[in-house]
Design a protein around this motif. Structure first.
Motif, PDB file in Angstrom:
ATOM      1  N   HIS A  63       0.853  -1.183   0.000  1.00 58.62           N
ATOM      2  CA  HIS A  63       0.000   0.000   0.000  1.00 58.62           C
ATOM      3  C   HIS A  63       0.893   1.238   0.000  1.00 58.62           C
ATOM      4  O   HIS A  63       1.657   1.459   0.939  1.00 58.62           O
ATOM      5  N   GLU A  66       1.487   3.839   2.960  1.00 61.28           N
ATOM      6  CA  GLU A  66       1.932   3.367   4.272  1.00 61.28           C
ATOM      7  C   GLU A  66       3.452   3.443   4.327  1.00 61.28           C
ATOM      8  O   GLU A  66       4.145   2.433   4.405  1.00 61.28           O
ATOM      9  N   ARG A 106      -2.775   4.534  -1.832  1.00 57.18           N
ATOM     10  CA  ARG A 106      -2.821   3.145  -1.375  1.00 57.18           C
ATOM     11  C   ARG A 106      -2.648   2.184  -2.558  1.00 57.18           C
ATOM     12  O   ARG A 106      -1.920   1.207  -2.497  1.00 57.18           O
ATOM     13  N   HIS A 145       2.856  -3.776   6.820  1.00 58.14           N
ATOM     14  CA  HIS A 145       1.877  -2.707   6.556  1.00 58.14           C
ATOM     15  C   HIS A 145       1.805  -1.759   7.743  1.00 58.14           C
ATOM     16  O   HIS A 145       2.460  -1.958   8.764  1.00 58.14           O
ATOM     17  N   THR A 146       0.928  -0.737   7.617  1.00 53.56           N
ATOM     18  CA  THR A 146       0.508   0.030   8.794  1.00 53.56           C
ATOM     19  C   THR A 146      -1.013   0.055   8.835  1.00 53.56           C
ATOM     20  O   THR A 146      -1.669  -0.115   7.804  1.00 53.56           O
TER      21      THR A 146
HETATM   22 ZN    ZN Z   1      -1.655  -1.994   4.099  1.00 56.35          ZN
END
Ligand code: ZN
Length: 455
Positions: A63, A66, A106, A145-146
Motif C-alpha cells: 500500500h 503506508e 494506497r 503494513h501500517t
Molecule cells: Zn496496508
C-alpha cells in the motif's frame, strides 16, 4: 524514503566472515524482479548467510500510502546486515508499490489494491512478486503494513487502538503450511514478549465492524497473507504498524521503529527454529484430500475479546472487553474431496491466464482421446447465506461424462499449492474464480459448470 546510496552507507563494510550485506559484494547485488505499471523497478535486496538454511522474504509497501512499512524494511535490512543471524538468507522487497508510494496512494497506478490482487494477479507488481516467490521458495514471508488506529467503529465507544504492532497469520482453513497452531501461538507469545521488553504493545490483528462484530483478519484468499500460504504452502506473517495521528493524545513510538522491532522478533524466532521450519514443510498433497471450501467466523465459548484499548479523550490505556460480539473461531461449513485433476476448457482463456499467473502446473498434454470426468450441474435455488465472500453458495449435483482431452487443460491437484486449485475451481467454493465476472464463469441455473473434475 531511503535510497540506494543511503542504504549502502548504512550497510557497512563489504562482506566479511560474518556474511554481511554490502551491495557490491552480493551476488547480483540488488535484483530487479519486475516493473510497476509506470515502469519503476521492483528491487529485491538479498543479504545474509550464503550457507542458508532458512530463506526469509520481507514484503513491504504493497500500500503506497503506508510509508512507514518500506522505511521499516530498509532499516531492518541495514540492522540485519550489520549482524546477520546464522543460517538465514534474507530477501527484502521494501517497496512493492513504487508508483503508489511516489503518488502517496494506497493503490497502484492502475487503481488496483495490490493486497487484494493475489488471486487474479492483474497488476504487474503482484505478478512479479508471485514469480519471485515461486522461484525463490522462501520458508517464511513477512508482509509489512501500517493500520489506522482511529476507526469510526471504535470511536463510537470512545476508544482507539493503542497497539504499536498488530500481527496476524494465515486464517483460511484450507491452508496447509505444515505450521502447527502451537508453533504459531509460540511465535505470537514470543513477539509479544520481545515487544513488551521494548515497551511496545502488540496484539493479534482485530477488526471491529460497524454492526458490533469483533473478529480477526478476513478468511478470504485475496491478500498476500492467505494466498501465499495457500499457493506456496509458505507460512506468511502479517505485521501492521500503528499509523500515528495528529489527534493522538500521547506520544507513541515511531511506527517504523516499532515495525523494525517486530520484524526482528519474527526473524529471530524463525532463525532459532530454522531446522524445524524446514522440516515442517508439508508433504505432497494427497488425491482425495478433503478441502474446506466454505467457512465463517463464529462465536465460541470465550466470552469477549479483551485487549488493551486507549481512551480517545483521555489517552489512558487499559485492558478492556471490546464492545460487540467476538467471533474468535472459524467453522468449516462445506468441504469437498479433491479430484486427481481439474479440467479447464481451452475456451476459458481468462481463467487459464489466471492459473498461469499463479504458476500452477499443467499436466502434459495427453493428445486426443476421451477422459471420464465429473461435471457440476448448477442449481442456484438452494443457496446458503455466508457471512464472507460470495453471498450465495450454489447447490450443485455432479454427473459423469467423458470429455474430449484435446479441448481441455488438466491441472493435477498433487502439486505444491494444489489446494489453491480446489478453492478457485469448485463452483461451491466461497473463494471460487466464478466470483470475478471478468473470468466468464457464470453460475447459471441448470447449466453445467465449465470446469470438470478428473477422478
Ligand atoms: Zn496496508
Amino acid at each position: 524514503m531511503g535510497n540506494e546510496s543511503e542504504l549502502l552507507n548504512r550497510a557497512g563494510p563489504t562482506r566479511g566472515a560474518r556474511g554481511g550485506c554490502s551491495l557490491q559484494a552480493l551476488p547480483g547485488g540488488s535484483e530487479t524482479i519486475g516493473y510497476s505499471v509506470e515502469g519503476r523497478p521492483l528491487l529485491v535486496r538479498h543479504c545474509g548467510d550464503d550457507g542458508e538454511r532458512l530463506r526469509l522474504f520481507i514484503l513491504a509497501g504493497q500500500h503506497g500510502d503506508e510509508s512507514d512499512a518500506p522505511k521499516a524494511a530498509l532499516e531492518y535490512l541495514a540492522e540485519f546486515a550489520s549482524n546477520p543471524p546464522k543460517g538465514v538468507r534474507l530477501a527484502v522487497l521494501w517497496d512493492a508499490n513504487p508508483d503508489g508510494s511516489a503518488a502517496g496512494t494506497r493503490r497502484n497506478a492502475r487503481d488496483i489494491d495490490l493486497n487484494r490482487d493475489h488471486v487474479l494477479l492483474s497488476a504487474p507488481e503482484t505478478r512479479a512478486v508471485h514469480l519471485f516467490v515461486n522461484r525463490w521458495r522462501p520458508n517464511l514471508i513477512v508482509d509489512v503494513h501500517t493500520y489506522r488506529p482511529w476507526r469510526p467503529e471504535l470511536l463510537q465507544h470512545g476508544m482507539v487502538f493503542p497497539q504499536d504492532v498488530m500481527i496476524d497469520f494465515p486464517t483460511n482453513p484450507a491452508i496447509r503450511t505444515g505450521w502447527t497452531p502451537a508453533a504459531r501461538n509460540r511465535l505470537f507469545a514470543r513477539l509479544k514478549q520481545r515487544m513488551a521488553e521494548a515497551s511496545l504493545r502488540c496484539d493479534r490483528y482485530t477488526l471491529v465492524r460497524a454492526p458490533g462484530i469483533v473478529r480477526h483478519s478476513t478468511l478470504d484468499i485475496l491478500d498476500a497473507r492467505n494466498m501465499f500460504a495457500l499457493r506456496y504452502e509458505t507460512p506468511t506473517v502479517l505485521l501492521e504498524g500503528r499509523r500515528s495521528s495528529r489527534e493522538d493524545p500521547r506520544i507513541f513510538t515511531a511506527p517504523h521503529r516499532a515495525l523494525v522491532k517486530s520484524i526482528d522478533a519474527v526473524v529471530e524466532w524463525a532463525s532459532r527454529r530454522r531446522q524445524q521450519m524446514r522440516r515442517e514443510r508439508p508433504g505432497p498433497p494427497q488425491y482425495y484430500d478433503t478441502v474446506p471450501i466454505q467457512c465463517r467466523y463464529i462465536h465460541s465459548n470465550s466470552p469477549a475479546r479483551y485487549m488493551e484499548m486507549q481512551s480517545a479523550s483521555f489517552g489512558d490505556i487499559q485492558v478492556v472487553g471490546i464492545p460487540g460480539e467476538y467471533l474468535p473461531s472459524i467453522k468449516t461449513v462445506r468441504t469437498v474431496r479433491t479430484p486427481r485433476a481439474y479440467a479447464v476448457p481451452r475456451t476459458a482463456a481468462k481463467l487459464l491466464q489466471v492459473l498461469a499467473r499463479q504458476n500452477l502446473e499443467r499436466a502434459p498434454s495427453s493428445g486426443p482421446g476421451r477422459i471420464q470426468a465429473e461435471f457440476y450441474r448448477i442449481w442456484c435455488e438452494a443457496g446458503t447465506e455466508l457471512s464472507e465472500g460470495s453471498d450465495v453458495a450454489p447447490f450443485t449435483t455432479t454427473e459423469r461424462k467423458s470429455l474430449d482431452a484435446a479441448k481441455y487443460v488438466l491441472f493435477p491437484t498433487s502439486q505444491v499449492g494444489g489446494r489453491a486449485l480446489t478453492l478457485l475451481l469448485e463452483p461451491e467454493s466461497q473463494f471460487g474464480a466464478h466470483r470475478f465476472p471478468g473470468l466468464g464463469l457464470p453460475l447459471e441455473q441448470a447449466s453445467f459448470y465449465p470446469v470438470a473434475r478428473v477422478v
